[in-house]
Motif scaffolding. Structure first.
Motif, PDB file in Angstrom:
ATOM      1  N   TYR A 285     -12.281   3.080   5.616  1.00 55.40           N
ATOM      2  CA  TYR A 285     -12.571   1.845   4.875  1.00 55.40           C
ATOM      3  C   TYR A 285     -11.450   0.823   5.036  1.00 55.40           C
ATOM      4  CZ  TYR A 285     -15.958   4.978   2.799  1.00 55.40           C
ATOM      5  OH  TYR A 285     -16.969   5.887   2.629  1.00 55.40           O
ATOM      6  N   ASP A 286     -11.830  -0.432   4.896  1.00 51.33           N
ATOM      7  CA  ASP A 286     -10.908  -1.557   4.833  1.00 51.33           C
ATOM      8  C   ASP A 286     -11.188  -2.317   3.537  1.00 51.33           C
ATOM      9  OD1 ASP A 286      -9.520  -1.223   7.225  1.00 51.33           O
ATOM     10  OD2 ASP A 286     -11.040  -2.307   8.376  1.00 51.33           O
ATOM     11  N   PRO A 287     -10.232  -3.108   3.049  1.00 52.21           N
ATOM     12  CA  PRO A 287     -10.511  -3.933   1.859  1.00 52.21           C
ATOM     13  C   PRO A 287     -11.612  -4.948   2.156  1.00 52.21           C
ATOM     14  CG  PRO A 287      -8.150  -3.784   2.286  1.00 52.21           C
ATOM     15  CD  PRO A 287      -8.834  -3.224   3.494  1.00 52.21           C
ATOM     16  N   GLY A 288     -12.505  -5.156   1.197  1.00 51.74           N
ATOM     17  CA  GLY A 288     -13.568  -6.150   1.330  1.00 51.74           C
ATOM     18  C   GLY A 288     -13.488  -7.168   0.220  1.00 51.74           C
ATOM     19  N   PRO A 289     -14.315  -8.197   0.279  1.00 49.57           N
ATOM     20  CA  PRO A 289     -14.271  -9.243  -0.743  1.00 49.57           C
ATOM     21  C   PRO A 289     -14.596  -8.741  -2.144  1.00 49.57           C
ATOM     22  CG  PRO A 289     -16.041  -9.642   0.854  1.00 49.57           C
ATOM     23  CD  PRO A 289     -15.290  -8.474   1.339  1.00 49.57           C
ATOM     24  N   VAL A 290     -15.472  -7.745  -2.222  1.00 58.05           N
ATOM     25  CA  VAL A 290     -15.851  -7.201  -3.528  1.00 58.05           C
ATOM     26  C   VAL A 290     -15.493  -5.724  -3.616  1.00 58.05           C
ATOM     27  CG1 VAL A 290     -17.754  -6.770  -5.140  1.00 58.05           C
ATOM     28  CG2 VAL A 290     -17.717  -8.873  -3.753  1.00 58.05           C
ATOM     29  N   GLU A 291     -15.861  -4.973  -2.602  1.00 55.13           N
ATOM     30  CA  GLU A 291     -15.567  -3.546  -2.548  1.00 55.13           C
ATOM     31  C   GLU A 291     -15.213  -3.178  -1.118  1.00 55.13           C
ATOM     32  OE1 GLU A 291     -20.140  -1.946  -1.992  1.00 55.13           O
ATOM     33  OE2 GLU A 291     -19.154  -1.756  -3.932  1.00 55.13           O
TER      34      GLU A 291
ATOM     35  N   LEU B  16      -5.431   4.516   3.293  1.00 53.06           N
ATOM     36  CA  LEU B  16      -6.274   4.143   2.154  1.00 53.06           C
ATOM     37  C   LEU B  16      -5.487   4.190   0.845  1.00 53.06           C
ATOM     38  CD1 LEU B  16      -9.619   5.954   3.076  1.00 53.06           C
ATOM     39  CD2 LEU B  16      -9.051   3.534   3.332  1.00 53.06           C
ATOM     40  N   LYS B  17      -4.621   5.167   0.723  1.00 51.87           N
ATOM     41  CA  LYS B  17      -3.806   5.261  -0.474  1.00 51.87           C
ATOM     42  C   LYS B  17      -2.875   4.058  -0.589  1.00 51.87           C
ATOM     43  CE  LYS B  17      -0.690   8.415  -2.908  1.00 51.87           C
ATOM     44  NZ  LYS B  17      -0.005   9.738  -2.856  1.00 51.87           N
ATOM     45  N   THR B  18      -2.272   3.673   0.549  1.00 49.49           N
ATOM     46  CA  THR B  18      -1.380   2.512   0.561  1.00 49.49           C
ATOM     47  C   THR B  18      -2.128   1.231   0.191  1.00 49.49           C
ATOM     48  OG1 THR B  18       0.025   3.515   2.251  1.00 49.49           O
ATOM     49  CG2 THR B  18       0.158   1.118   2.009  1.00 49.49           C
ATOM     50  N   LEU B  19      -3.379   1.123   0.650  1.00 45.53           N
ATOM     51  CA  LEU B  19      -4.184  -0.065   0.363  1.00 45.53           C
ATOM     52  C   LEU B  19      -4.784  -0.042  -1.036  1.00 45.53           C
ATOM     53  CD1 LEU B  19      -6.103  -0.396   3.768  1.00 45.53           C
ATOM     54  CD2 LEU B  19      -4.269  -1.890   2.921  1.00 45.53           C
ATOM     55  N   GLY B  20      -4.638   1.068  -1.730  1.00 43.90           N
ATOM     56  CA  GLY B  20      -5.192   1.179  -3.064  1.00 43.90           C
ATOM     57  C   GLY B  20      -6.694   1.386  -3.077  1.00 43.90           C
ATOM     58  N   ILE B  21      -7.239   1.889  -1.976  1.00 50.20           N
ATOM     59  CA  ILE B  21      -8.680   2.148  -1.892  1.00 50.20           C
ATOM     60  C   ILE B  21      -8.934   3.587  -2.324  1.00 50.20           C
ATOM     61  CG2 ILE B  21     -10.673   2.315  -0.338  1.00 50.20           C
ATOM     62  CD1 ILE B  21      -9.392   0.148   1.380  1.00 50.20           C
ATOM     63  N   ASN B  22      -9.639   3.746  -3.401  1.00 46.88           N
ATOM     64  CA  ASN B  22      -9.847   5.072  -3.981  1.00 46.88           C
ATOM     65  C   ASN B  22     -11.046   5.776  -3.336  1.00 46.88           C
ATOM     66  OD1 ASN B  22      -9.402   7.264  -5.677  1.00 46.88           O
ATOM     67  ND2 ASN B  22     -10.714   6.425  -7.302  1.00 46.88           N
ATOM     68  N   ARG B  23     -10.976   5.950  -2.039  1.00 50.37           N
ATOM     69  CA  ARG B  23     -12.007   6.663  -1.296  1.00 50.37           C
ATOM     70  C   ARG B  23     -11.328   7.553  -0.249  1.00 50.37           C
ATOM     71  NH1 ARG B  23     -17.233   2.715  -0.227  1.00 50.37           N
ATOM     72  NH2 ARG B  23     -17.320   1.781  -2.334  1.00 50.37           N
ATOM     73  N   SER B  24     -12.083   8.503   0.261  1.00 53.98           N
ATOM     74  CA  SER B  24     -11.551   9.407   1.278  1.00 53.98           C
ATOM     75  C   SER B  24     -12.281   9.192   2.594  1.00 53.98           C
ATOM     76  CB  SER B  24     -11.718  10.870   0.849  1.00 53.98           C
ATOM     77  OG  SER B  24     -10.991  11.142  -0.336  1.00 53.98           O
TER      78      SER B  24
ATOM     79  N   LEU C 282      -5.490  14.629  12.780  1.00 54.94           N
ATOM     80  CA  LEU C 282      -4.366  13.695  12.638  1.00 54.94           C
ATOM     81  C   LEU C 282      -4.850  12.331  12.147  1.00 54.94           C
ATOM     82  CD1 LEU C 282      -2.356  14.548  15.883  1.00 54.94           C
ATOM     83  CD2 LEU C 282      -1.642  15.014  13.536  1.00 54.94           C
ATOM     84  N   SER C 283      -5.999  11.899  12.665  1.00 56.84           N
ATOM     85  CA  SER C 283      -6.539  10.611  12.220  1.00 56.84           C
ATOM     86  C   SER C 283      -6.980  10.655  10.765  1.00 56.84           C
ATOM     87  CB  SER C 283      -7.718  10.203  13.113  1.00 56.84           C
ATOM     88  OG  SER C 283      -7.247   9.720  14.359  1.00 56.84           O
ATOM     89  N   LEU C 284      -7.550  11.771  10.352  1.00 55.49           N
ATOM     90  CA  LEU C 284      -7.925  11.913   8.937  1.00 55.49           C
ATOM     91  C   LEU C 284      -6.708  11.786   8.037  1.00 55.49           C
ATOM     92  CD1 LEU C 284     -10.525  14.807   9.108  1.00 55.49           C
ATOM     93  CD2 LEU C 284     -10.970  12.494   8.264  1.00 55.49           C
ATOM     94  N   LEU C 285      -5.623  12.460   8.402  1.00 59.50           N
ATOM     95  CA  LEU C 285      -4.381  12.370   7.618  1.00 59.50           C
ATOM     96  C   LEU C 285      -3.850  10.935   7.617  1.00 59.50           C
ATOM     97  CD1 LEU C 285      -2.564  15.652   8.737  1.00 59.50           C
ATOM     98  CD2 LEU C 285      -3.543  15.171   6.489  1.00 59.50           C
ATOM     99  N   HIS C 286      -3.910  10.295   8.791  1.00 61.18           N
ATOM    100  CA  HIS C 286      -3.440   8.909   8.887  1.00 61.18           C
ATOM    101  C   HIS C 286      -4.255   8.001   7.977  1.00 61.18           C
ATOM    102  CE1 HIS C 286      -3.404   4.825  10.606  1.00 61.18           C
ATOM    103  NE2 HIS C 286      -2.145   5.090  10.935  1.00 61.18           N
ATOM    104  N   GLU C 287      -5.572   8.163   7.980  1.00 58.75           N
ATOM    105  CA  GLU C 287      -6.433   7.316   7.170  1.00 58.75           C
ATOM    106  C   GLU C 287      -6.284   7.601   5.683  1.00 58.75           C
ATOM    107  OE1 GLU C 287      -8.466   4.594   8.091  1.00 58.75           O
ATOM    108  OE2 GLU C 287      -6.994   4.894   9.696  1.00 58.75           O
TER     109      GLU C 287
END
Length: 271
Positions: A186-192, A160-168, A151-156
């Motif tokens: 992952y969370d958004p960072g200053p550069v990546e 990540l998709k909502t935040l525009g982070i192209n990682r899994s 469930l947490s994997l699905l939530h994340e």
């Protein structure tokens, strides 16, 4: 256990009589043997309940000639068929028997499973059933934990998709269960994107979960990069908690010893 079936000596003894007829004439079905026995044997046994018990108990499991051995086999079949009994039996013989009704307790007594003092065979019987109960409980906890992690994997994935982070997100605990967290996200960072370490906990309606010392030490080490996903599995409801929020519920070490596992209650006011 079969719905509506109540373990009783009238059912067990009826099945023993039926099985004895079937052993004498292998062509007889349970129903045929029960009809013959009901006419020729003494009354006071429940042939209808015996038919239900017969479907639960393998026909080749034990001969009917030895009454105590047969009773014991029937009792074991009933325990293994009852999830509540399998859970309760891990508490020990006395605690288990205290929770039985009079008819069920009588079956254990007739099977010589309540003898005092218990002989080695009886001790082995209880140890074996308790071990099976513990394995089932451990498997149930593992299954619940894995369900929460999925469930947490699905939530994340959605976050990540909502935040525009192209990682899994990565299911870390599948590969290494000693690192102190279950999922790398992952969370958004200053550069990546920067790492978000997630420890997943779960419960069914109780509101309580367990936190190991290793998990807490890892949480303190990573601080704001670490978070807790706490799932109420029954309702598929997620509660998110930071390290600082969980810190309020962590027990304090004292001169008498250090805590190893903490019980965290979502319902407490501090949480």
């Amino acid at each position: 256990m079969f719905e509506g079936f109540e373990l009783s000596m009238s059912a067990i003894e009826a099945l023993r009589i039926v099985r004895s007829y079937m052993q004498s004439d292998v062509s007889l079905s349970v129903e045929q043997a029960a009809r013959i026995a009901s006419k020729l044997e003494a009354n006071g046994v429940d042939y209808s309940a015996a038919a239900t018990l017969d479907r639960m108990m393998p026909s080749s499991s034990v001969e009917a000639d030895n009454a105590v051995t047969f009773y014991r086999s029937c009792v074991e079949t009933a325990v293994l068929s009852n999830p509540i009994w399998m859970k309760t039996i891990t508490l020990g013989r006395q605690k288990f028997v205290q929770k039985l009704d009079r008819d069920a307790a009588s079956c254990f007594r007739c099977a010589r499973l309540l003898d005092e003092p218990p002989n080695d065979e009886v001790v082995d019987w209880w140890d074996r059933l308790q071990s099976m109960g513990r394995r089932l409980a451990d498997q149930a906890r593992l299954d619940q934990g894995r369900e929460a992690e999925r469930l947490s994997l699905l939530h994340e994935e959605g976050r990540l998709k909502t935040l525009g982070i192209n990682r899994s997100p990565k299911w870390v605990s599948i590969e290494d269960n000693t690192v102190g967290y279950d999922i790398l996200s992952y969370d958004p960072g200053p550069v990546e994107p920067v790492a978000r370490l997630i420890e997943v906990k779960s419960f069914r309606k109780s509101g309580r979960f367990f936190l190991s010392r290793n998990e807490w030490e890892t949480a303190k080490k990573f601080g704001s990069a670490y978070s807790f996903h706490i799932w109420d599995i029954a309702g598929k409801q997620l509660s998110l908690r930071s390290v600082d929020e969980v810190r309020r519920c962590i027990p304090t070490d004292n001169p008498g010893g250090r805590w190893d596992v903490a019980v965290i209650d979502l319902s407490v006011e501090a949480f």
